[in-house]
Motif scaffolding. Structure first.
Motif, PDB file in Angstrom:
ATOM      1  N   VAL A   1       1.514   6.014   2.244  1.00  0.00           N
ATOM      2  CA  VAL A   1       0.584   4.899   2.064  1.00  0.00           C
ATOM      3  C   VAL A   1       0.520   4.120   3.372  1.00  0.00           C
ATOM      4  CG1 VAL A   1       0.047   2.814   0.775  1.00  0.00           C
ATOM      5  CG2 VAL A   1       1.096   4.767  -0.400  1.00  0.00           C
ATOM      6  N   THR A   2      -0.678   3.993   3.907  1.00  0.00           N
ATOM      7  CA  THR A   2      -0.896   3.299   5.176  1.00  0.00           C
ATOM      8  C   THR A   2      -1.410   1.892   4.905  1.00  0.00           C
ATOM      9  OG1 THR A   2      -1.423   5.388   6.282  1.00  0.00           O
ATOM     10  CG2 THR A   2      -2.138   3.357   7.365  1.00  0.00           C
ATOM     11  N   ILE A   3      -0.738   0.895   5.467  1.00  0.00           N
ATOM     12  CA  ILE A   3      -1.100  -0.509   5.279  1.00  0.00           C
ATOM     13  C   ILE A   3      -1.421  -1.128   6.637  1.00  0.00           C
ATOM     14  CG2 ILE A   3      -0.304  -2.776   4.478  1.00  0.00           C
ATOM     15  CD1 ILE A   3       1.522  -1.358   2.539  1.00  0.00           C
ATOM     16  N   ASP A   4      -2.571  -1.829   6.697  1.00  0.00           N
ATOM     17  CA  ASP A   4      -2.894  -2.561   7.919  1.00  0.00           C
ATOM     18  C   ASP A   4      -3.049  -4.050   7.593  1.00  0.00           C
ATOM     19  OD1 ASP A   4      -5.389  -2.766   6.744  1.00  0.00           O
ATOM     20  OD2 ASP A   4      -6.504  -1.902   8.416  1.00  0.00           O
ATOM     21  N   GLU A   5      -3.583  -4.809   8.538  1.00  0.00           N
ATOM     22  CA  GLU A   5      -3.631  -6.267   8.416  1.00  0.00           C
ATOM     23  C   GLU A   5      -2.249  -6.810   8.041  1.00  0.00           C
ATOM     24  OE1 GLU A   5      -6.869  -7.950   6.295  1.00  0.00           O
ATOM     25  OE2 GLU A   5      -8.312  -6.470   7.006  1.00  0.00           O
ATOM     26  N   LEU A   6      -1.283  -6.418   8.853  1.00  0.00           N
ATOM     27  CA  LEU A   6       0.116  -6.676   8.544  1.00  0.00           C
ATOM     28  C   LEU A   6       0.470  -8.149   8.729  1.00  0.00           C
ATOM     29  CD1 LEU A   6       1.575  -3.578  10.393  1.00  0.00           C
ATOM     30  CD2 LEU A   6       1.060  -3.779   7.954  1.00  0.00           C
ATOM     31  N   SER A   7       1.400  -8.588   7.895  1.00  0.00           N
ATOM     32  CA  SER A   7       1.870  -9.969   8.001  1.00  0.00           C
ATOM     33  C   SER A   7       2.765 -10.128   9.229  1.00  0.00           C
ATOM     34  CB  SER A   7       2.652 -10.342   6.743  1.00  0.00           C
ATOM     35  OG  SER A   7       3.860  -9.606   6.688  1.00  0.00           O
ATOM     36  N   ARG A   8       2.969 -11.369   9.625  1.00  0.00           N
ATOM     37  CA  ARG A   8       3.844 -11.658  10.763  1.00  0.00           C
ATOM     38  C   ARG A   8       5.269 -11.192  10.481  1.00  0.00           C
ATOM     39  NH1 ARG A   8       3.532 -17.516  13.383  1.00  0.00           N
ATOM     40  NH2 ARG A   8       1.466 -16.639  13.786  1.00  0.00           N
TER      41      ARG A   8
ATOM     42  N   MET B   1      -2.472  -8.200   3.770  1.00  0.00           N
ATOM     43  CA  MET B   1      -2.211  -6.770   3.958  1.00  0.00           C
ATOM     44  C   MET B   1      -3.111  -5.971   3.029  1.00  0.00           C
ATOM     45  SD  MET B   1       1.918  -6.593   4.441  1.00  0.00           S
ATOM     46  CE  MET B   1       2.294  -7.633   3.038  1.00  0.00           C
ATOM     47  N   ARG B   2      -3.562  -4.816   3.507  1.00  0.00           N
ATOM     48  CA  ARG B   2      -4.426  -3.950   2.709  1.00  0.00           C
ATOM     49  C   ARG B   2      -4.030  -2.490   2.894  1.00  0.00           C
ATOM     50  NH1 ARG B   2      -8.228  -7.799   4.511  1.00  0.00           N
ATOM     51  NH2 ARG B   2      -9.425  -8.756   2.810  1.00  0.00           N
ATOM     52  N   ILE B   3      -4.186  -1.727   1.833  1.00  0.00           N
ATOM     53  CA  ILE B   3      -3.996  -0.275   1.911  1.00  0.00           C
ATOM     54  C   ILE B   3      -5.262   0.337   2.487  1.00  0.00           C
ATOM     55  CG2 ILE B   3      -3.650   1.842   0.584  1.00  0.00           C
ATOM     56  CD1 ILE B   3      -2.026   0.203  -1.411  1.00  0.00           C
ATOM     57  N   ARG B   4      -5.115   1.164   3.524  1.00  0.00           N
ATOM     58  CA  ARG B   4      -6.255   1.790   4.191  1.00  0.00           C
ATOM     59  C   ARG B   4      -6.321   3.291   3.984  1.00  0.00           C
ATOM     60  NH1 ARG B   4      -8.703   0.495   8.658  1.00  0.00           N
ATOM     61  NH2 ARG B   4      -9.880   2.359   8.070  1.00  0.00           N
ATOM     62  N   ARG B   5      -5.192   3.897   3.679  1.00  0.00           N
ATOM     63  CA  ARG B   5      -5.190   5.350   3.550  1.00  0.00           C
ATOM     64  C   ARG B   5      -4.052   5.776   2.634  1.00  0.00           C
ATOM     65  NH1 ARG B   5      -5.777  10.074   8.117  1.00  0.00           N
ATOM     66  NH2 ARG B   5      -4.555  11.672   7.052  1.00  0.00           N
ATOM     67  N   VAL B   6      -4.318   6.823   1.822  1.00  0.00           N
ATOM     68  CA  VAL B   6      -3.307   7.374   0.925  1.00  0.00           C
ATOM     69  C   VAL B   6      -3.313   8.895   1.071  1.00  0.00           C
ATOM     70  CG1 VAL B   6      -2.546   7.612  -1.471  1.00  0.00           C
ATOM     71  CG2 VAL B   6      -3.637   5.469  -0.721  1.00  0.00           C
ATOM     72  N   ASP B   7      -2.146   9.463   1.319  1.00  0.00           N
ATOM     73  CA  ASP B   7      -1.979  10.924   1.399  1.00  0.00           C
ATOM     74  C   ASP B   7      -0.937  11.346   0.377  1.00  0.00           C
ATOM     75  OD1 ASP B   7      -3.407  11.887   4.133  1.00  0.00           O
ATOM     76  OD2 ASP B   7      -2.488   9.908   4.442  1.00  0.00           O
ATOM     77  N   ILE B   8      -1.297  12.288  -0.494  1.00  0.00           N
ATOM     78  CA  ILE B   8      -0.391  12.730  -1.561  1.00  0.00           C
ATOM     79  C   ILE B   8      -0.345  14.249  -1.572  1.00  0.00           C
ATOM     80  CG2 ILE B   8       0.098  12.662  -4.038  1.00  0.00           C
ATOM     81  CD1 ILE B   8      -1.634  10.133  -4.203  1.00  0.00           C
ATOM     82  N   GLU B   9       0.872  14.788  -1.706  1.00  0.00           N
ATOM     83  CA  GLU B   9       1.050  16.235  -1.844  1.00  0.00           C
ATOM     84  C   GLU B   9       2.037  16.511  -2.975  1.00  0.00           C
ATOM     85  OE1 GLU B   9       2.340  17.925   1.818  1.00  0.00           O
ATOM     86  OE2 GLU B   9       0.528  17.375   2.928  1.00  0.00           O
ATOM     87  N   ASN B  10       1.642  17.439  -3.839  1.00  0.00           N
ATOM     88  CA  ASN B  10       2.542  18.020  -4.854  1.00  0.00           C
ATOM     89  C   ASN B  10       3.109  16.986  -5.826  1.00  0.00           C
ATOM     90  OD1 ASN B  10       2.367  20.689  -3.665  1.00  0.00           O
ATOM     91  ND2 ASN B  10       3.678  19.888  -2.033  1.00  0.00           N
ATOM     92  N   PHE B  11       2.290  15.998  -6.191  1.00  0.00           N
ATOM     93  CA  PHE B  11       2.729  15.001  -7.160  1.00  0.00           C
ATOM     94  C   PHE B  11       1.898  15.129  -8.432  1.00  0.00           C
ATOM     95  CE2 PHE B  11       2.655  10.412  -8.630  1.00  0.00           C
ATOM     96  CZ  PHE B  11       3.933  10.440  -9.175  1.00  0.00           C
ATOM     97  N   ARG B  12       2.555  15.521  -9.508  1.00  0.00           N
ATOM     98  CA  ARG B  12       1.914  15.697 -10.814  1.00  0.00           C
ATOM     99  C   ARG B  12       0.664  16.577 -10.684  1.00  0.00           C
ATOM    100  NH1 ARG B  12       2.745   9.412 -12.794  1.00  0.00           N
ATOM    101  NH2 ARG B  12       5.029   9.436 -12.683  1.00  0.00           N
ATOM    102  N   GLY B  13      -0.515  16.052 -11.063  1.00  0.00           N
ATOM    103  CA  GLY B  13      -1.719  16.887 -11.029  1.00  0.00           C
ATOM    104  C   GLY B  13      -2.341  17.021  -9.667  1.00  0.00           C
ATOM    105  N   ILE B  14      -1.728  16.420  -8.659  1.00  0.00           N
ATOM    106  CA  ILE B  14      -2.311  16.433  -7.309  1.00  0.00           C
ATOM    107  C   ILE B  14      -1.557  17.420  -6.415  1.00  0.00           C
ATOM    108  CG2 ILE B  14      -2.843  15.072  -5.261  1.00  0.00           C
ATOM    109  CD1 ILE B  14      -2.931  12.611  -7.019  1.00  0.00           C
ATOM    110  N   LYS B  15      -2.248  18.466  -6.015  1.00  0.00           N
ATOM    111  CA  LYS B  15      -1.697  19.362  -5.002  1.00  0.00           C
ATOM    112  C   LYS B  15      -1.842  18.734  -3.628  1.00  0.00           C
ATOM    113  CE  LYS B  15      -0.095  23.104  -3.061  1.00  0.00           C
ATOM    114  NZ  LYS B  15       1.360  23.354  -3.111  1.00  0.00           N
ATOM    115  N   GLU B  16      -3.039  18.181  -3.366  1.00  0.00           N
ATOM    116  CA  GLU B  16      -3.251  17.478  -2.103  1.00  0.00           C
ATOM    117  C   GLU B  16      -4.398  16.488  -2.229  1.00  0.00           C
ATOM    118  OE1 GLU B  16      -4.255  20.096   1.050  1.00  0.00           O
ATOM    119  OE2 GLU B  16      -5.822  21.146  -0.055  1.00  0.00           O
ATOM    120  N   LEU B  17      -4.243  15.365  -1.586  1.00  0.00           N
ATOM    121  CA  LEU B  17      -5.269  14.331  -1.538  1.00  0.00           C
ATOM    122  C   LEU B  17      -5.127  13.543  -0.249  1.00  0.00           C
ATOM    123  CD1 LEU B  17      -7.374  12.207  -2.644  1.00  0.00           C
ATOM    124  CD2 LEU B  17      -5.405  11.014  -3.642  1.00  0.00           C
TER     125      LEU B  17
END
Length: 586
Positions: free
Chosen positions: A75-82, A1-17
């Motif tokens: 957090v988006t994860i692909d290459e998912l396990s069975r 499994m691997r992380i492919r995408r991360v979206d963050i809003e309003n967390f600590r110093g991050i308004k948006e990412l």
């Protein structure tokens, strides 16, 4: 499994990412200046995928402490396990992700099948984990701890010493009770240790300790030969009285680097089923050789599918490939970007080899070649001294790095690459080579700042353009420092002189009086010899040249040389910090 995408809003110093991670990227090193939110990104990923029932949160975890805007982490994860594909909740909420990182409600042809975990936190500070699907509206299907355990992510806990003891919450305790299935082993061994009966350590517990020893040695922690459980007398409570020992010395008494690697080793073993590993400040406590080995091991071992680390260490950066790096930038409003070099790794690799520390800065000042690089190093050193004397911040406080541009068209290309990655890039360049003009124009249009001499001038020619005979003689003296003796410099001049004059001394006034030289021809000859024989093409000579220029700044006032140098000062420290003209006696 691997992380492919991360979206963050309003967390600590991050308004948006929104961060799209390149497909098949197994190792990611987040870099950037302080307060660029590297650690925040790592924490957000871990919290979204963690196995916790609850989280320790406060109003300070909201961007600008504004609880009216909820925290959202996806957090988006692909290459998912069975197991995930067949899971009763996760398997029914699968989405698709394209190579570009775009999410789709259902996997389509060419998409990777993925699952998107969302962590949302409102003003009541209660975390809610759900499965997000593009195009759907809330409420989404909630996911519990059992489902999140399937996601395979863990972050190294930096409370090092706790993981070198057997407690209910430590990595050693987790392995003892869950990995070996020996309920009661820990309690029995603890009671035995209280009685200081060394022979009472069970075979299971010693076997586990042997595994820790092997892993610790594998990570470069040392050459441990006799690791074993022993009585920990440093704690007054009954919990954790059993700790790891090498012979009679507890690991908690070893140096920080050894303890940290031991902590990583025990946690990796405790979470052996996890496939995504996160380590904040990977260099912390490690000598360069241990850091280099650890990075190589993490990249090459194949023990986990994906590794995320952060670093501020140029040693770490220079050991990695450019495609391993991801530059994190945050603006004043909290909009965060993450830029990798996977599209043009070769060009980035050239900058990485020559200037690893440049990747850890906010602004990069490139010297086109070695002469300009050395000159810049000298100027920044002198300016920093002046500013510290005046109780003003040095260049390091502004996140400025001086870098070698590699000469010719390489310099604008490297600056363009760094500019695209979010760095402010400035280039000090010659202006005698028309073949580089197109590269300069492209980079300039994209935001790179260029400081070039007068048309037709390289640095050597610009240096001498307005000098008097006495000043030219001083430049010859600096040339002697690099060329060992006067005779070598005289030979350099003779080799470049087409007039046939026989120069017997390094005195330009004498040339003009006795060798039928004009001031203009003397300037041209000195510039030509200095360039051809590299009088200033090393950092030491560049620094000497900078010292001379600053010492003679008043006599050079108004020249293009000083105008460009003043512009560089503004580029580094800001226009409000421009140097004032010196007093005549300075």
């Amino acid at each position: 499994m691997r992380i492919r995408r991360v979206d963050i809003e309003n967390f600590r110093g991050i308004k948006e990412l929104t961060w799209i991670i390149a497909k098949d990227q197994n190792f990611v090193c987040l870099i950037g200046p302080g307060d660029s939110t590297k650690t925040t990104i790592l924490d957000a990923m871990y919290l979204a995928l963690s196995e916790r029932y609850s989280l320790s949160l406060s109003d300070a975890d909201f961007h600008n402490a504004n609880v009216d805007q909820p925290i959202s982490i996806r957090v988006t994860i692909d290459e998912l396990s069975r197991d995930i594909l067949k899971h009763g909740v996760l398997g029914m909420e699968l989405s698709g992700i394209k190579d570009s990182g775009e999410l789709t409600h259902d996997p389509a042809d060419g998409d990777s099948t993925c699952v998107v975990i969302q962590l949302k936190i409102e003003a009541d500070l209660e975390p809610i984990w759900t499965v997000y699907r593009e195009g759907d509206s809330e409420p989404f299907t909630q996911v519990g701890v059992g489902a999140r355990k399937q996601l395979g992510a863990f972050k190294v806990d930096e409370r090092i010493d706790g993981h070198l003891r057997w407690t209910r919450t430590s990595a050693l305790g987790r392995m003892t009770e869950t990995v070996h299935g020996a309920a009661g082993t820990l309690a029995a061994a603890t009671r035995a240790s209280r009685d200081a009966v060394a022979g009472s350590i069970s075979a299971d517990l010693q076997a586990l300790t042997d595994k820790v020893q092997a892993r610790l040695n594998t990570l470069g922690g040392g050459n441990f030969l006799a690791l074993k459980p022993g009585l920990d007398t440093s704690l007054s409570s009954s919990a954790g009285v059993l700790a790891l020992y090498e012979e009679r010395v507890p690991l908690t008494s070893y140096g920080l680097g050894t303890r940290r690697l031991a902590g990583i080793a025990t946690q990796q073993l405790a979470f052996a089923h996890k496939t995504i590993l996160m380590i904040d400040e990977v260099e912390y406590g490690l000598e360069p050789h241990r850091l280099v080995y650890l990075l190589h091991h993490l990249r090459q071992s194949g023990e986990v599918a994906q590794v995320f680390v952060t670093t501020h260490s140029p040693v770490a950066v220079e050991q990695l490939s450019a495609s391993d790096l991801c530059v994190v930038r945050s603006d004043l409003n909290g909009t965060v970007s993450a830029h990798d070099f996977t599209e043009r790794p070769n060009r980035a690799q050239a900058v990485l080899r020559s200037n690893p520390s440049a990747f850890l800065s906010r602004k990069v000042i490139f010297g086109e070649g070695k002469t300009e690089f050395g000159l810049l190093l000298g100027l920044v050193d002198l300016w920093n001294r002046e500013r510290l004397t005046a109780s003003e911040a040095p260049a390091a406080s502004f996140g400025v790095a001086v870098a070698d541009g590699g000469g010719g068209s390489n310099a604008p290309r490297r600056a363009r690459l760094m500019n695209e990655a979010g760095y402010d890039a400035v280039v000090l360049m010659d202006n005698d080579d028309r073949s580089v003009d197109s590269e300069v124009a492209k980079a300039g249009q994209e935001g790179v700042t260029f400081r070039r001499w007068d048309t037709g001038h390289d640095t050597e020619r610009e240096l001498v353009a307005t000098l008097t005979a006495t000043q030219l003689t001083a430049i010859l003296a600096i040339g002697v420092e690099n060329r060992v003796n006067e005779q070598t410099v005289l030979q350099d001049l003779a080799n470049r002189d087409e007039s046939g004059a026989e120069l017997s001394a390094l005195d330009v006034d004498d040339w003009i009086a006795n060798a039928d030289f004009s001031l203009v021809s003397a300037r041209a000859l000195i510039a030509s010899a200095a360039k051809e024989y590299s009088w200033f093409k090393n950092p030491y000579q560049g620094r000497r040249l900078a010292e001379w220029i600053i010492e003679n700044r008043d006599a050079l006032a108004g020249s293009t040389l000083i105008v460009r140098i003043d512009e560089l000062h503004d580029d580094i420290y800001g226009a409000e910090s421009a140097p004032t003209p010196p007093d005549p006696d300075w």
